[in-house]
Design an enzyme around this catalytic site. Structure first.
Site, PDB file in Angstrom:
ATOM      1  N   ASP A   1       5.846  -4.835   1.948  1.00  0.00           N
ATOM      2  CA  ASP A   1       4.809  -4.172   2.718  1.00  0.00           C
ATOM      3  C   ASP A   1       3.693  -5.192   3.004  1.00  0.00           C
ATOM      4  O   ASP A   1       3.977  -6.311   3.425  1.00  0.00           O
ATOM      5  CB  ASP A   1       4.339  -2.930   1.940  1.00  0.00           C
ATOM      6  CG  ASP A   1       3.371  -2.037   2.679  1.00  0.00           C
ATOM      7  OD1 ASP A   1       3.827  -1.270   3.548  1.00  0.00           O
ATOM      8  OD2 ASP A   1       2.164  -2.091   2.381  1.00  0.00           O
ATOM      9  N   TRP A   2       2.427  -4.832   2.783  1.00  0.00           N
ATOM     10  CA  TRP A   2       1.345  -5.787   3.003  1.00  0.00           C
ATOM     11  C   TRP A   2       1.443  -7.002   2.086  1.00  0.00           C
ATOM     12  O   TRP A   2       0.920  -8.079   2.398  1.00  0.00           O
ATOM     13  CB  TRP A   2      -0.004  -5.103   2.807  1.00  0.00           C
ATOM     14  CG  TRP A   2      -0.440  -4.271   3.979  1.00  0.00           C
ATOM     15  CD1 TRP A   2      -0.515  -2.915   4.049  1.00  0.00           C
ATOM     16  CD2 TRP A   2      -0.852  -4.750   5.268  1.00  0.00           C
ATOM     17  NE1 TRP A   2      -0.954  -2.515   5.288  1.00  0.00           N
ATOM     18  CE2 TRP A   2      -1.167  -3.624   6.055  1.00  0.00           C
ATOM     19  CE3 TRP A   2      -0.982  -6.021   5.825  1.00  0.00           C
ATOM     20  CZ2 TRP A   2      -1.606  -3.730   7.378  1.00  0.00           C
ATOM     21  CZ3 TRP A   2      -1.419  -6.124   7.141  1.00  0.00           C
ATOM     22  CH2 TRP A   2      -1.725  -4.993   7.902  1.00  0.00           C
TER      23      TRP A   2
ATOM     24  N   HIS B   1      11.040   3.260   2.818  1.00  0.00           N
ATOM     25  CA  HIS B   1      10.125   2.122   2.913  1.00  0.00           C
ATOM     26  C   HIS B   1       9.759   1.528   1.554  1.00  0.00           C
ATOM     27  O   HIS B   1       9.703   0.310   1.399  1.00  0.00           O
ATOM     28  CB  HIS B   1       8.847   2.541   3.650  1.00  0.00           C
ATOM     29  CG  HIS B   1       7.804   1.479   3.656  1.00  0.00           C
ATOM     30  ND1 HIS B   1       7.990   0.245   4.248  1.00  0.00           N
ATOM     31  CD2 HIS B   1       6.551   1.457   3.118  1.00  0.00           C
ATOM     32  CE1 HIS B   1       6.908  -0.494   4.078  1.00  0.00           C
ATOM     33  NE2 HIS B   1       6.022   0.213   3.395  1.00  0.00           N
TER      34      HIS B   1
ATOM     35  N   GLU C   1      10.647  -5.030   3.795  1.00  0.00           N
ATOM     36  CA  GLU C   1       9.804  -3.980   4.357  1.00  0.00           C
ATOM     37  C   GLU C   1       8.376  -4.473   4.571  1.00  0.00           C
ATOM     38  O   GLU C   1       7.411  -3.819   4.169  1.00  0.00           O
ATOM     39  CB  GLU C   1       9.843  -2.745   3.456  1.00  0.00           C
ATOM     40  CG  GLU C   1      11.087  -1.919   3.592  1.00  0.00           C
ATOM     41  CD  GLU C   1      11.234  -1.383   5.009  1.00  0.00           C
ATOM     42  OE1 GLU C   1      10.490  -0.469   5.393  1.00  0.00           O
ATOM     43  OE2 GLU C   1      12.098  -1.905   5.739  1.00  0.00           O
TER      44      GLU C   1
ATOM     45  N   ASN D   1       0.835  -1.190   0.000  1.00  0.00           N
ATOM     46  CA  ASN D   1       0.000   0.000   0.000  1.00  0.00           C
ATOM     47  C   ASN D   1       0.882   1.256   0.000  1.00  0.00           C
ATOM     48  O   ASN D   1       1.876   1.293   0.712  1.00  0.00           O
ATOM     49  CB  ASN D   1      -0.865  -0.002   1.272  1.00  0.00           C
ATOM     50  CG  ASN D   1      -1.946   1.039   1.260  1.00  0.00           C
ATOM     51  OD1 ASN D   1      -2.576   1.278   0.244  1.00  0.00           O
ATOM     52  ND2 ASN D   1      -2.174   1.683   2.393  1.00  0.00           N
TER      53      ASN D   1
END
Length: 291
Positions: free
Chosen positions: A98-99, A267, A122, A34
């Site tokens: 991420d997700w 990130h 990350e 995201n």
């Protein structure tokens, strides 16, 4: 730019087939986070080696469909499961950011026989306490949970711009790439999945459903010594999710884990270090016979 029907909607994905026999080894599936899309992998895909390489847009994101659903973790997992089944993907290598990393862990825990390896960067690997967040992460958490967040973050394209031209990257993306990231999120309704994801961050035991899934895949990560795993780490930005303490935690709690430093990044590291990420994944695949 293939699109397939999944459940009551559609999922778009990028696909590259390279090498003399792309189907000889496990397919590689790259899962974004995201507030991005498969576009984040455009400079990584060409360097991760031969095979069938796929990068889907999560439901409600990128060029995938936008059904009227809550866009919680379970929704994303459900549509991804349908996509894997529609394409007949079995025993794949998962690469998650991420997700996308959390979704990769979740799928592996629920379908352990269909995963040959996991590489991640990350990513959300464990629930965290609000007190342990960096000042910047705490401010962002307060922003997305604030009563006026819907107006601020759905009324304008703040989240995408913050991610790819602000603190989420060391080097802001080009105007052309920013336009590609912004294109799927033109309206307030289009941006609902982005805010929903931001509100899924597991802090102080909430949301309980997300914490339960993280605890479930955490048990699998600790026990799955037969599945090779790769953690790519970075330095140089306060927005990094996987800091030294989290990397040390992973080394202690994730079975069959190798950790490879990939240089300076923020990130959204696939924008800052795509070549280093691709090289790390390619070398890891080669070491474990995943080509």
């Amino acid at each position: 730019m293939p699109v397939v029907d999944v459940l009551d909607s559609t999922l778009h994905y990028e696909e590259v087939r390279s090498g003399a026999d792309p189907d000889s080894g496990p397919a590689v599936v790259l899962l974004h986070g995201n507030p991005g899309s498969s576009h984040v992998w455009r400079h990584v895909l060409p360097g991760i080696g031969p095979g069938r390489l796929l990068a889907p847009d999560l439901i409600g994101m990128g060029r995938s469909g936008k059904p009227d659903i809550p866009y919680d973790f379970a929704d994303h997992a459900r549509y991804l499961d349908a996509w894997f089944d529609t394409l007949g993907l079995d025993r794949v290598v998962l690469v998650g950011h991420d997700w996308g990393g959390a979704l990769a862990f979740d799928r592996a825990a629920r379908h352990p026989g269909r995963v040959a390896g996991i590489a991640f960067l990350e990513s959300i690997v464990r629930p965290v306490a609000r007190a342990d967040l960096s000042p910047q992460a705490r401010r962002r958490s307060e922003m997305v949970l604030a009563p006026g967040a819907e107006e601020t973050l759905l009324g304008e394209d703040v989240l995408v711009r913050m991610a790819f031209t602000g603190a989420g990257v060391l080097n802001p993306v080009s105007d052309e790439d920013l336009a590609a990231y912004l294109a799927p999120y033109r309206t307030r309704a289009d941006r609902r999945p982005l805010l929903a994801w931001a509100r899924q961050i597991p802090l102080d035991g909430e949301p309980a459903a997300v914490v339960a899934r993280i605890e479930a895949f955490g048990a699998w990560l600790a026990a799955s010594s037969q599945v090779p795993k790769l953690l790519m780490t970075f330095e140089g930005s306060p927005t990094l999710l996987v800091d030294k303490a989290t990397a040390d935690w992973c080394a202690e709690h994730v079975a069959a884990l190798e950790t490879v430093p990939c240089g300076e990044a923020a990130h959204h590291a696939p924008e800052d270090q795509p070549a280093a990420i691709a090289a790390a994944v390619l070398a890891w695949r080669a070491r474990h016979g995943l080509l």
